[in-house]
Design a protein around this motif. Structure first.
Motif, PDB file in Angstrom:
ATOM      1  N   SER A 100       0.823  -1.221   0.000  1.00 34.69           N
ATOM      2  CA  SER A 100       0.000   0.000   0.000  1.00 34.69           C
ATOM      3  C   SER A 100       0.850   1.260   0.000  1.00 34.69           C
ATOM      4  O   SER A 100       0.455   2.291  -0.559  1.00 34.69           O
ATOM      5  CB  SER A 100      -0.933  -0.010   1.212  1.00 34.69           C
ATOM      6  N   ASP A 101       2.028   1.175   0.620  1.00 34.57           N
ATOM      7  CA  ASP A 101       2.949   2.313   0.664  1.00 34.57           C
ATOM      8  C   ASP A 101       3.886   2.363  -0.547  1.00 34.57           C
ATOM      9  O   ASP A 101       4.797   3.195  -0.584  1.00 34.57           O
ATOM     10  CB  ASP A 101       3.796   2.254   1.939  1.00 34.57           C
ATOM     11  N   GLN A 102       3.652   1.457  -1.504  1.00 34.08           N
ATOM     12  CA  GLN A 102       4.490   1.351  -2.711  1.00 34.08           C
ATOM     13  C   GLN A 102       5.961   1.083  -2.360  1.00 34.08           C
ATOM     14  O   GLN A 102       6.868   1.596  -3.014  1.00 34.08           O
ATOM     15  CB  GLN A 102       4.335   2.593  -3.589  1.00 34.08           C
ATOM     16  N   VAL A 103       6.144   0.294  -1.329  1.00 37.64           N
ATOM     17  CA  VAL A 103       7.464  -0.200  -0.940  1.00 37.64           C
ATOM     18  C   VAL A 103       7.534  -1.672  -1.344  1.00 37.64           C
ATOM     19  O   VAL A 103       6.617  -2.438  -1.053  1.00 37.64           O
ATOM     20  CB  VAL A 103       7.699  -0.039   0.572  1.00 37.64           C
ATOM     21  N   LEU A 104       8.590  -2.067  -2.017  1.00 38.13           N
ATOM     22  CA  LEU A 104       8.724  -3.423  -2.523  1.00 38.13           C
ATOM     23  C   LEU A 104       9.265  -4.325  -1.410  1.00 38.13           C
ATOM     24  O   LEU A 104      10.405  -4.145  -0.971  1.00 38.13           O
ATOM     25  CB  LEU A 104       9.652  -3.439  -3.735  1.00 38.13           C
ATOM     26  N   PRO A 105       8.478  -5.297  -0.922  1.00 33.51           N
ATOM     27  CA  PRO A 105       8.985  -6.200   0.108  1.00 33.51           C
ATOM     28  C   PRO A 105       9.849  -7.309  -0.489  1.00 33.51           C
ATOM     29  O   PRO A 105       9.463  -7.940  -1.479  1.00 33.51           O
ATOM     30  CB  PRO A 105       7.713  -6.770   0.747  1.00 33.51           C
ATOM     31  N   VAL A 106      11.001  -7.541   0.123  1.00 32.35           N
ATOM     32  CA  VAL A 106      11.878  -8.656  -0.209  1.00 32.35           C
ATOM     33  C   VAL A 106      11.934  -9.531   1.038  1.00 32.35           C
ATOM     34  O   VAL A 106      12.510  -9.138   2.058  1.00 32.35           O
ATOM     35  CB  VAL A 106      13.281  -8.171  -0.617  1.00 32.35           C
ATOM     36  N   ILE A 107      11.308 -10.705   0.953  1.00 34.72           N
ATOM     37  CA  ILE A 107      11.079 -11.538   2.127  1.00 34.72           C
ATOM     38  C   ILE A 107      12.057 -12.708   2.108  1.00 34.72           C
ATOM     39  O   ILE A 107      12.145 -13.438   1.113  1.00 34.72           O
ATOM     40  CB  ILE A 107       9.624 -12.056   2.136  1.00 34.72           C
ATOM     41  N   LEU A 108      12.760 -12.884   3.216  1.00 35.80           N
ATOM     42  CA  LEU A 108      13.698 -13.985   3.351  1.00 35.80           C
ATOM     43  C   LEU A 108      13.088 -15.047   4.265  1.00 35.80           C
ATOM     44  O   LEU A 108      12.856 -14.806   5.447  1.00 35.80           O
ATOM     45  CB  LEU A 108      15.029 -13.485   3.942  1.00 35.80           C
ATOM     46  N   GLY A 109      12.775 -16.235   3.679  1.00 33.73           N
ATOM     47  CA  GLY A 109      12.305 -17.353   4.483  1.00 33.73           C
ATOM     48  C   GLY A 109      13.504 -18.119   5.003  1.00 33.73           C
ATOM     49  O   GLY A 109      14.636 -17.846   4.633  1.00 33.73           O
ATOM     50  N   GLY A 110      13.265 -19.072   5.857  1.00 32.42           N
ATOM     51  CA  GLY A 110      12.073 -19.776   6.112  1.00 32.42           C
ATOM     52  C   GLY A 110      11.760 -20.808   5.023  1.00 32.42           C
ATOM     53  O   GLY A 110      12.303 -20.878   3.950  1.00 32.42           O
ATOM     54  N   GLY A 111      10.842 -21.721   5.468  1.00 33.71           N
ATOM     55  CA  GLY A 111      10.308 -22.702   4.549  1.00 33.71           C
ATOM     56  C   GLY A 111       9.384 -22.053   3.539  1.00 33.71           C
ATOM     57  O   GLY A 111       9.072 -20.861   3.622  1.00 33.71           O
ATOM     58  N   HIS A 112       8.909 -22.879   2.582  1.00 36.05           N
ATOM     59  CA  HIS A 112       8.089 -22.285   1.523  1.00 36.05           C
ATOM     60  C   HIS A 112       6.674 -21.964   1.977  1.00 36.05           C
ATOM     61  O   HIS A 112       5.888 -21.393   1.211  1.00 36.05           O
ATOM     62  CB  HIS A 112       8.079 -23.175   0.276  1.00 36.05           C
ATOM     63  N   GLU A 113       6.347 -22.276   3.233  1.00 35.86           N
ATOM     64  CA  GLU A 113       5.118 -21.737   3.807  1.00 35.86           C
ATOM     65  C   GLU A 113       5.122 -20.211   3.795  1.00 35.86           C
ATOM     66  O   GLU A 113       4.082 -19.560   3.874  1.00 35.86           O
ATOM     67  CB  GLU A 113       4.917 -22.240   5.235  1.00 35.86           C
TER      68      GLU A 113
END
Length: 294
Positions: A100-113
């Motif tokens: 919503s804030d037009q910020v690109l999330p880069v998420i580091l997992g973790g399992g593929h859940e």
């Protein structure tokens, strides 16, 4: 900081008046455990980030790469309680806020859940999305004993009541790890392609996107052959090369319709001399370079 030898640790987060990227850790492997896999992926996010900070910005594209890195928020870990559904909801809330804030999330997992929590960000913000997954497995299994897990995230996204998953597309499948039923299920939703030399352009150009639709990218490290990535939850005796993998990461970052990214299934417990963790860090580096050069 050495002015002639800068590292990402000297650059990330130095100009957050208008943040462009958020690094987010989702240290969960509860879904892997439920799915009967090897635990350990929960330790990956911080280790990947630590290796990322040691890298330099691209020497040829240093101005544009550095500009983006300065607008990249340093890694924030979400608390994972081992109540997987609650943890995924929490990840979805965070992801929705960044979108919503037009910020690109880069998420580091973790399992593929991780990927289902990632998708929930689109569901919660009512944003239609096309999912692109690089993976040896289709990950469209049913729940186990009524519980979601690392093998079910894309069935959950496809069947989610929001209807925000407009297509599901998976590339890099190991034909010895995909049932005929799962292959047929995926092909009703989008594309399913076995291991081969693939490019981001070839993948993304196959998507029939409407103007309001985005692309969510998720990359499972077990798509890479075991020789290049031994430290994963489910090692792949064949798989794609690390060169193809890194080209994909750059190409996804460079595409303007890609609005979020996650990297999953790195398992430091089974790594060799941090080889897989380092490849994961380089994957994020290439993705961010692609974003910088849009």
């Amino acid at each position: 900081m050495s002015t002639d030898d800068p590292r990402l640790r000297d650059i990330i987060g130095k100009n957050l008046n208008q943040p462009a990227v958020q690094l987010l850790g989702f240290p969960s492997d509860e879904g892997v455990i439920i799915n009967g896999g090897r635990p350990g992926a929960s330790k990956a996010p911080q280790l990947i980030y630590d290796e990322l900070l040691k890298l330099t910005p691209h020497p040829v594209h240093i101005d544009r790469h550095t500009k983006l890195l300065k607008k990249t928020e340093s890694l924030t870990h979400l608390n994972c309680s081992r109540d997987l559904s609650a943890d995924q909801e929490n990840l979805g809330e965070s992801t929705a806020g960044f979108l919503s804030d037009q910020v690109l999330p880069v998420i580091l997992g973790g399992g593929h859940e991780t990927a289902f929590g990632h998708f929930l960000g689109y569901a919660k913000s009512t944003r239609p999305v096309n999912i692109v997954n690089i993976d040896a497995h289709a990950d469209v299994r049913e729940f186990k004993n009524g519980k979601p897990h690392s093998g079910s995230p894309f069935r959950q996204a496809i069947e989610h009541q929001s209807g925000m998953c407009r297509s599901y597309n998976v590339y890099g499948l190991n034909p010895a790890s995909v049932s005929a039923g799962h292959l047929a299920f995926v092909r009703k939703q989008g594309n399913a392609v076995f291991e081969q030399s693939i490019s981001a352009d070839a993948i993304l150009n196959r998507l029939n996107l409407f103007d309001e639709e985005s692309i969510m990218v998720t990359m499972d490290m077990d798509a890479v052959r075991q020789a290049d990535a031994p430290g994963v939850s489910a090692p792949n005796a064949s798989g794609i090369s690390k060169d193809d993998w890194l080209k994909l990461a750059y190409g996804f970052g460079n595409h303007p319709k890609v609005t979020s990214f996650d990297l999953c299934e790195v398992n430091p417990e089974f790594d060799r001399d941090n080889q897989t963790v380092k490849l994961a860090a380089l994957t994020v580096w290439y993705f961010l370079l692609g974003v910088a050069l849009r």
